[in-house]
Design an enzyme around this catalytic site. Structure first.
Site, short mmCIF file in Angstrom:
data_model
loop_
_atom_site.label_atom_id
_atom_site.label_comp_id
_atom_site.label_asym_id
_atom_site.label_seq_id
_atom_site.Cartn_x
_atom_site.Cartn_y
_atom_site.Cartn_z
N GLY A 155 -69.83 53.70 -77.93
CA GLY A 155 -70.91 54.72 -77.96
C GLY A 155 -71.87 54.64 -79.06
CB CYS A 173 -78.15 45.64 -84.21
SG CYS A 173 -77.51 47.23 -84.44
#
Length: 213
Positions: A155, A173
């Protein structure tokens, strides 16, 4: 008359949970769900943990990471950090039943955070090339999903009031020099519970859920 399964959402606030045990529970739920199973959101926080997705992870061996557990995951994306003061929403959705593509789900998840921040008088943006939500170029919400048999798990993580220092040990990321921010640093002093409930309302609106189970 009760709404159809794709219009009813079950929400669970799990409090603080270990990342690995939560991941295992999501896999079990996804394996055992049926076409009639309600979609669920699990809201949680994790102790300080680096998680690594399916992207390339060139910075994983940085010696500094040894002070914080590193867990390999099956979500999309690269490396990120979870810690107390960050809201993590896990989306166990049947996107096949809802006729949603993965891209459309990502857009709607990002929009839910954009709408939330707009209510807090914070201007934020998405980025087609770098999924997530940004404020003045700094990432405030990270996103990673796994799709299995037309259903999703994993999520989105929203930084609320946490120690952001561990993000400096990684390329968040997978993006070098990407800075992060959080609600507290933007002058938003709301509790985790208040933010999670505000965000839940935006999610329900973005995905056309009519009621909570």
């Amino acid at each position: 008359m009760r709404a159809k399964p794709n219009a009813v959402l079950r929400f669970q606030d799990l409090g603080m949970t270990e990342y690995s045990s939560t991941l295992s529970a999501m896999k079990t739920f996804t394996k055992n769900r049926t076409p009639e199973s309600l979609d669920e959101i699990w809201c949680t926080e994790h102790p300080a943990t680096f998680t690594v997705g399916l992207g390339q992870n060139k910075n994983l061996l940085d010696w500094q990471l040894k002070k914080i557990p590193v867990v390999k995951s099956d979500r999309g994306g690269n490396i990120t950090f979870h810690g107390p003061g960050q809201i993590v929403m896990y989306f166990l959705f049947n996107i096949r039943r809802a006729n949603l593509s993965v891209r459309e789900m990502v857009i709607r998840l990002e929009q839910s955070v954009l709408d939330l921040l707009s209510d807090y008088n914070v201007h934020a943006t998405g980025d087609r090339e770098r999924p997530g939500v940004y404020v003045n170029g700094r990432k405030i919400a990270a996103l990673g999903l796994k799709v299995s048999r037309g259903t999703t798990y994993h999520g989105m993580a929203l930084n609320v009031d946490m120690d952001l220092t561990p993000f400096s040990l990684i390329d968040p990321c997978g993006y070098k020099d990407l800075e992060v921010t959080q609600l507290r640093d933007l002058g938003i002093n709301k509790s985790r519970g208040s933010v999670s409930q505000d965000w839940l309302k935006k999610i329900m609106a973005c995905f056309n859920y009519e009621e909570l189970a």
